[in-house]
Scaffold this active site. Structure first.
Site, PDB file in Angstrom:
ATOM      1  N   ASN A  10     -13.839  -8.794  10.457  1.00  0.00           N
ATOM      2  CA  ASN A  10     -13.609 -10.133  10.996  1.00  0.00           C
ATOM      3  C   ASN A  10     -12.402 -10.055  11.936  1.00  0.00           C
ATOM      4  OD1 ASN A  10     -13.042 -12.791  11.470  1.00  0.00           O
ATOM      5  ND2 ASN A  10     -12.869 -13.384   9.315  1.00  0.00           N
ATOM      6  N   ARG A  87     -18.298 -10.534  11.635  1.00  0.00           N
ATOM      7  CA  ARG A  87     -18.314 -11.998  11.668  1.00  0.00           C
ATOM      8  C   ARG A  87     -18.114 -12.439  13.115  1.00  0.00           C
ATOM      9  NH1 ARG A  87     -13.675 -16.226  10.372  1.00  0.00           N
ATOM     10  NH2 ARG A  87     -14.959 -18.086  10.467  1.00  0.00           N
ATOM     11  N   HIS A 176     -18.664 -22.480   9.396  1.00  0.00           N
ATOM     12  CA  HIS A 176     -18.650 -22.152   7.958  1.00  0.00           C
ATOM     13  C   HIS A 176     -20.063 -21.931   7.416  1.00  0.00           C
ATOM     14  CE1 HIS A 176     -14.628 -24.514   7.336  1.00  0.00           C
ATOM     15  NE2 HIS A 176     -14.367 -23.232   7.531  1.00  0.00           N
ATOM     16  N   GLY A 206     -10.990 -25.048   2.644  1.00  0.00           N
ATOM     17  CA  GLY A 206      -9.970 -23.997   2.739  1.00  0.00           C
ATOM     18  C   GLY A 206      -8.927 -24.489   3.720  1.00  0.00           C
ATOM     19  N   GLY A 208      -9.545 -24.378   6.894  1.00  0.00           N
ATOM     20  CA  GLY A 208     -10.522 -25.201   7.614  1.00  0.00           C
ATOM     21  C   GLY A 208     -11.413 -25.850   6.572  1.00  0.00           C
ATOM     22  N   ARG A 237      -5.473 -29.286  11.184  1.00  0.00           N
ATOM     23  CA  ARG A 237      -6.359 -29.977  12.140  1.00  0.00           C
ATOM     24  C   ARG A 237      -6.590 -31.413  11.692  1.00  0.00           C
ATOM     25  NH1 ARG A 237     -10.995 -25.709  11.783  1.00  0.00           N
ATOM     26  NH2 ARG A 237      -9.719 -23.859  12.016  1.00  0.00           N
ATOM     27  N   ASN A 331      -9.919 -24.342  -6.539  1.00  0.00           N
ATOM     28  CA  ASN A 331      -8.691 -24.330  -7.350  1.00  0.00           C
ATOM     29  C   ASN A 331      -8.090 -25.677  -7.692  1.00  0.00           C
ATOM     30  OD1 ASN A 331      -7.922 -21.428  -7.714  1.00  0.00           O
ATOM     31  ND2 ASN A 331      -8.200 -21.481  -5.494  1.00  0.00           N
ATOM     32  N   GLU A 381     -17.754 -14.871   1.728  1.00  0.00           N
ATOM     33  CA  GLU A 381     -18.369 -14.690   3.042  1.00  0.00           C
ATOM     34  C   GLU A 381     -18.593 -13.209   3.355  1.00  0.00           C
ATOM     35  OE1 GLU A 381     -16.816 -18.023   5.921  1.00  0.00           O
ATOM     36  OE2 GLU A 381     -15.345 -17.711   4.348  1.00  0.00           O
TER      37      GLU A 381
HETATM   38  P1  AMP Z   1      -8.739 -20.578   2.070  1.00  0.00           P
HETATM   39  O1  AMP Z   1      -8.637 -20.829   3.544  1.00  0.00           O
HETATM   40  O2  AMP Z   1     -10.123 -20.702   1.531  1.00  0.00           O
HETATM   41  O3  AMP Z   1      -8.043 -19.312   1.622  1.00  0.00           O
HETATM   42  O4  AMP Z   1      -7.909 -21.773   1.354  1.00  0.00           O
HETATM   43  C1  AMP Z   1      -6.553 -22.002   1.605  1.00  0.00           C
HETATM   44  C2  AMP Z   1      -6.149 -23.308   0.939  1.00  0.00           C
HETATM   45  O5  AMP Z   1      -6.419 -23.252  -0.470  1.00  0.00           O
HETATM   46  C3  AMP Z   1      -4.662 -23.626   1.091  1.00  0.00           C
HETATM   47  O6  AMP Z   1      -4.484 -25.012   1.403  1.00  0.00           O
HETATM   48  C4  AMP Z   1      -4.149 -23.384  -0.317  1.00  0.00           C
HETATM   49  O7  AMP Z   1      -3.022 -24.181  -0.596  1.00  0.00           O
HETATM   50  C5  AMP Z   1      -5.326 -23.804  -1.162  1.00  0.00           C
HETATM   51  N1  AMP Z   1      -5.179 -23.322  -2.533  1.00  0.00           N
HETATM   52  C6  AMP Z   1      -5.205 -22.057  -2.977  1.00  0.00           C
HETATM   53  N2  AMP Z   1      -4.941 -22.026  -4.316  1.00  0.00           N
HETATM   54  C7  AMP Z   1      -4.743 -23.309  -4.704  1.00  0.00           C
HETATM   55  C8  AMP Z   1      -4.419 -23.944  -5.943  1.00  0.00           C
HETATM   56  N3  AMP Z   1      -4.246 -23.241  -7.059  1.00  0.00           N
HETATM   57  N4  AMP Z   1      -4.299 -25.294  -5.962  1.00  0.00           N
HETATM   58  C9  AMP Z   1      -4.457 -26.028  -4.840  1.00  0.00           C
HETATM   59  N5  AMP Z   1      -4.757 -25.479  -3.634  1.00  0.00           N
HETATM   60  C10 AMP Z   1      -4.890 -24.143  -3.564  1.00  0.00           C
END
Ligand code: AMP
Length: 394
Positions: A10, A87, A176, A206, A208, A237, A331, A381
């Protein structure tokens, strides 16, 4: 035949994320990141099992970084590398599924680059470098947009003059797709339903964020549009704003298009609303301590997410379940719970204990008994890209 190994790549403008995926193993054999490429601080980090390592690559570009990665991958794969999956963010209307990379598909990816000027050129740099370095390996492009090519016209057209669509490709594409496809298939398995005869709402949350309506294995609508800015509140964003905001800011503050673009993409979302952070973990902690901006950011995030899911439900004839995925979706029991508080009209209600249990990679059902299914499904992914690459090797 022994289980095959696929290298998943990626490429960003100054980074390469990679994973070596074995078709028979859940965990990656090797994974890592080359970052700050093109700068004196360029560095390659990787992890194999418990072993972590890094290599300083001062000034390295994508090609040099990949050439250093090659022996590490070959060693980890014990010499048996079967293909490379790349990707690619934007496939425009050319690609509705993964494709083998050759002169024709490369040209099509170049042609849609104006639709993703930050992403496709970076993806192409990685592809071109990898094709020169591994000329004998099958290489495959897997597109973020491809899964959404099944959207009906009434979902993908904007209400703007037709010529903008016909001549300039101005329409909703969605992103996505690899994640929405992967988790909806996993959810069907978890629920004991056939993926090609089940119906899902997906919230990929995430950095995004996007929602998607999936029926019988096909995407019927999604919240991102021409670019990944449309739709939900995200880390930095804004998601949807009044389209007249651009002219308003230009007129009243004299802002340039570049300034407005940067504000909406980099300074907005959770960060802009909270004035504190784009990271949901930080915001949840700050909310606990009474930070008003963090509380507001979380409330707006959840309300807008709920509105988007309700809107997506228009695309479905039946609802077998709602899926949460992505770092936040996998999470944050708080975000799942606050979002569902707005969706009782859809028959959605959580079991508080199950909701609290499904964090840090634990998948499962979190709905209250007698209510519509709600599932937490970790996305993967890289694995989906490896599976798509394997399918094209056969
Ligand atoms: P990703 O782009 O899928 O890696 O997701 C990133 C986002 O997931 C960020 O906003 C992180 O703060 C959130 N995140 C990861 N672990 C936790 C958690 N235990 N509680 C709340 N948000 C989380």
């Amino acid at each position: 035949m022994s289980a095959r190994n696929i290298l998943v790549i990626n490429c960003g403008s100054s980074s390469i994320k990679f994973a070596l995926v074995n078709e028979a193993q859940e965990t990656f054999i090797l994974s890592g990141l080359a970052e700050r490429l093109g700068s004196p601080e360029a560095v390659l980090h990787w992890q194999q099992g418990e072993h972590k390592d890094s290599l300083v690559l001062s000034g390295a570009d994508h090609r040099l970084a990949l050439s250093h990665l090659l022996p590490i991958v070959q060693q980890a794969a014990a010499g048996a590398l079967h293909g490379i999956g790349h990707r690619v963010v934007h496939g425009g209307e050319y690609f509705s599924s993964a494709t083998r990379l050759d002169a024709v598909s490369l040209q099509a990816i170049r042609q849609v680059a104006p639709l993703a000027p930050l992403h496709n050129p970076a993806n192409l740099q990685g592809i071109e470098a990898a094709m020169k370095l591994f000329p004998d390996l099958v290489q495959v492009a897997v597109f973020d947009t491809a899964f959404h090519q099944s959207l009906p016209e009434h979902a993908y057209r904007y209400a703007v003059p037709e010529a903008l669509y016909r001549e300039h490709g101005v329409r909703r594409y969605g992103f996505h797709g690899t994640s929405h496809r992967y988790v909806s298939q996993q959810a069907a398995q978890m629920a004991g339903l056939p993926a090609d005869a089940s119906s899902w709402l997906v919230a990929h949350l995430g950095n995004g964020c996007s929602t998607c309506a999936v029926e019988n294995g096909h995407s019927l609508d999604t919240s991102m549009g021409l670019t990944p800015l449309e739709g939900l509140v995200m880390g930095t964003r804004s998601g949807d704003v009044d389209p007249n905001l651009h002219s308003h800011l230009a007129r009243t503050l004299g802002w340039s298009l570049e300034q407005i673009d940067a504000m909406l993409n980099k300074d907005s979302g959770l960060l802009g609303l909270s004035g504190l952070s784009n990271d949901m973990r930080t915001l949840e902690q700050a909310r606990e301590q009474g930070h008003a901006g963090a509380s507001l950011a979380i409330e707006v995030f959840c309300y807008r997410l709920a509105k988007s899911l309700a809107a997506m439900s228009c695309a479905l004839r039946r609802l077998d379940g709602l899926i949460f995925t992505g770092g936040i979706g996998e999470n944050s029991a708080l975000i799942r719970s606050r979002t569902l508080d707005h969706l009782s009209l859809l028959g959605l209600k959580l079991d508080a204990q199950a909701n609290a249990r499904c964090v840090r990679g634990v998948a499962g059902a979190i709905h209250a008994e007698g209510h519509t299914r709600v599932l937490v499904v970790p996305t993967n992914e890289e694995r989906q890209i490896a599976l798509d690459t394997l399918a094209l090797l056969d």
